[in-house]
Scaffold this active site. Structure first.
Site: not given
Ligand code: VG1
Ligand code: CO
Length: 546
Positions: A116-117, A280, A282, A284-285, A379
């Site tokens: 992801s990010h 981001d 992947d 989804d953000r 998302k």
């Molecule tokens: C973070 C965010 C959470 C989101 C998750 C996955 O998790 O706070 O809201 O659902 O990333 O997003 P954490 O445990 O680091 O707070 V993604 O776009 O990384 O799949």
């Molecule tokens: Co993501």
């Protein structure tokens, strides 16, 4: 045994393959440790129901390791009797597009290759997310079972060396497994066309309405170019950093004011663009910006909720909304006025799945730049961008005016998240455990000019299946409705990340035009004093302020 299948033994099972908030995330180097990736895939293939004879959707955000992982998954799927794999050209598949493909093709499951990010490349991170037949992230019961399986593995099955050619659509056979390579963008675009008024958005974008979309050299580039510059007629160049790169150009593909600061500067300190957005790694953000205006994600969910009937896909209204616990209550106020339910879930999209499947909510979101709806079970970054553009095309008002009108009607939830990234794990847990121990004695005490009404560790009972999830964040709820929440991230790969969530509500009659950091100043000072954040982390200020 079928010819071509190799049985590989493991000397020792891996003990560290526990998925976090969203999939298993580790450094690329760790995923390159011999048998590491294969072990986790074996655990998935052994645990997910219906794998033999089933269909798997596989793709990723294009980061370093994506293609190798697709080959490994195809070869292992062939050795486990999977009937069909659907993957995409270049292996490029955003998380929301994967969710859609799983649903469209009634697949058994999906495996999405993304951290992801988190940054990518040989020195960055890699990740594996598992999605179920509804298209959404696997629930904790399933990820726990996968983890338990991985800890006891003594070997895995994989087809002898084969490479899946991903350069163009086509078909290939590995033993009895059929591997279909399709375009990963087409079906997603078809879905977006069903939800949004493309003619109206196109009218807006073909007029004098310059926009800037930053794909951050990650997966949304090809989707955004086809949608925004292709179908909707935004001028060429509206999509920036639109070519997916294995290391995201060395950047951190996290669409916030710190890591997407080039885009933020363009919108917040210049007048060349009316609308800006970023997604981001992947896809989804989403981060939404107007001319000299940043829309915080909690407010964004509230605005989408309040304006949903302007959008064709939601013109009949919403069944309900949901937000994660740390997300501000801005959407709650709108839901209350609309007379629809609003649910509060733990962090992570997997907790929305049951509510969406049961038809109890239509929209949902998280403060971490995540918004989505019942159109899929993830998302969806570009969906949120199109939703905003559809609202803007209907209302023909600047983003800043839409925000001002929203607050003057519903009041404003001043909100901020402070992240302290990559701090020593001991320091983070020490701080967290100390506050948790202190909690019972905090009730009734003064805090930032208010008093603490409730102090607890958030727990959630799923209203659909009754499952209980506890330990989801330390809450301090204040007597005026303000609150401060502490959480430790479940997506980082280095040390620990402490997240501090701050929120304070001002009614329509109050001062709606403050800087959030100032409006929240007393809470920021108070939580630092109580939790000894600076002293214990050794950091003067947060790494990221949203
Ligand atoms: C973070 C965010 C959470 C989101 C998750 C996955 O998790 O706070 O809201 O659902 O990333 O997003 P954490 O445990 O680091 O707070 V993604 O776009 O990384 O799949
Ligand atoms: Co993501």
């Amino acid at each position: 045994m079928t010819s071509g299948v190799l049985q590989i033994s493991l000397d020792q099972p891996f003990q560290d393959q526990k998925p976090g908030t969203s999939g298993l995330r580790k450094s690329s180097r760790q995923f390159e440790t011999p048998h590491y990736l294969e072990s986790f895939i074996e655990a998935i293939l052994r645990t997910v129901p219906g794998i033999a004879g089933g269909t798997l959707v596989v793709g990723g955000d294009g980061r370093y390791g994506n293609r190798r992982a697709i080959d490994v998954i195809a070869r292992m799927a062939a050795a486990h009797g999977v009937a069909r794999i659907i993957t995409t050209t270049g292996g490029i598949l955003s998380t929301p597009a994967a969710s859609n493909l799983i649903r469209q093709h009634q697949a058994t499951a999906g495996i999405i290759l993304s951290a992801s990010h988190n940054p990518g490349g040989p020195d960055g991170d890699f990740g594996v997310k598992v999605n179920g037949a509804n298209g959404g992230p696997a629930p904790e019961s399933l990820t726990d079972a996968i983890y338990a399986c991985s800890k006891q593995l003594n070997g895995y099955r994989i087809w002898d060396a084969v490479t899946v050619p991903l350069d163009q659509p086509g078909q290939q056979q590995i033993g009895a497994l059929q591997v279909q390579v399709i375009d990963g963008v087409d079906d997603y675009i078809t879905l977006m066309q069903k939800l949004f008024d493309f003619d109206r958005i196109s009218d807006l974008l073909r007029g004098d309405y310059p926009i800037a979309f930053d794909a951050m050299h990650a997966v949304t580039g090809p989707y955004a170019k086809r949608l925004l510059e292709g179908l909707l007629g935004a001028p060429a160049g509206s999509v920036r950093n639109g070519t997916p790169l294995e290391d995201f150009g060395g950047g951190h593909p996290d669409p916030n004011l710190t890591y997407a600061h080039e885009l933020a500067d363009l919108l917040l300190h210049g007048d060349g663009f009316r609308f800006g957005a970023a997604c981001d790694g992947d896809g989804d953000r989403n981060m939404i910006l107007g001319q000299r205006c940043f829309v915080n994600p909690s407010d964004s969910l509230a605005v989408l909720t309040a304006n949903a009937t302007l959008v064709p896909g939601y013109s009949e209204g919403l069944a309900g909304v949901a937000r994660s616990m740390p997300t501000s209550a801005a959407a709650d106020v709108v839901a209350q006025q609309l007379g629809i339910p609003c649910f509060e879930t733990p962090t992570g999209w997997k907790f929305f799945g049951n509510l969406l499947d049961a038809g109890r909510i239509t929209l949902c979101g998280e403060e971490s730049f995540g918004t989505g709806s019942n159109h899929i079970r993830e998302k969806d970054g570009l969906w949120a961008v199109l939703f905003w553009l559809n609202i803007l095309a209907s209302r023909r008002e600047p983003v800043s005016q839409i925000m001002a009108e929203h607050w003057s009607r519903y009041g404003r939830h001043y909100y901020s998240r402070h992240d302290y990234e990559a701090i020593a794990s001991d320091a983070a847990h020490g701080l967290y455990d100390r506050v948790k121990t202190m909690q019972p004695a905090l009730v009734g005490q003064a805090f930032g000019g208010r008093s603490i009404a409730t102090a607890d560790d958030f727990a959630y009972t799923d209203p659909v299946d009754g499952s209980l999830t506890s330990g989801q964040g330390l809450r301090l709820l204040l007597d005026d409705g303000s609150r401060v929440v502490l959480r430790l991230s479940g997506t980082g790969t280095q040390g620990a990340t402490l997240r501090v969530y701050l929120e304070s509500y001002v009614p329509p009659s109050g001062n709606l035009a403050q800087d959030p950091q100032q409006a929240l100043g007393a809470l920021i000072t108070a939580i630092d004093g109580l939790a000894e954040i600076k002293a214990r982390t050794g950091m003067d200020r947060p790494t990221v302020i949203t």
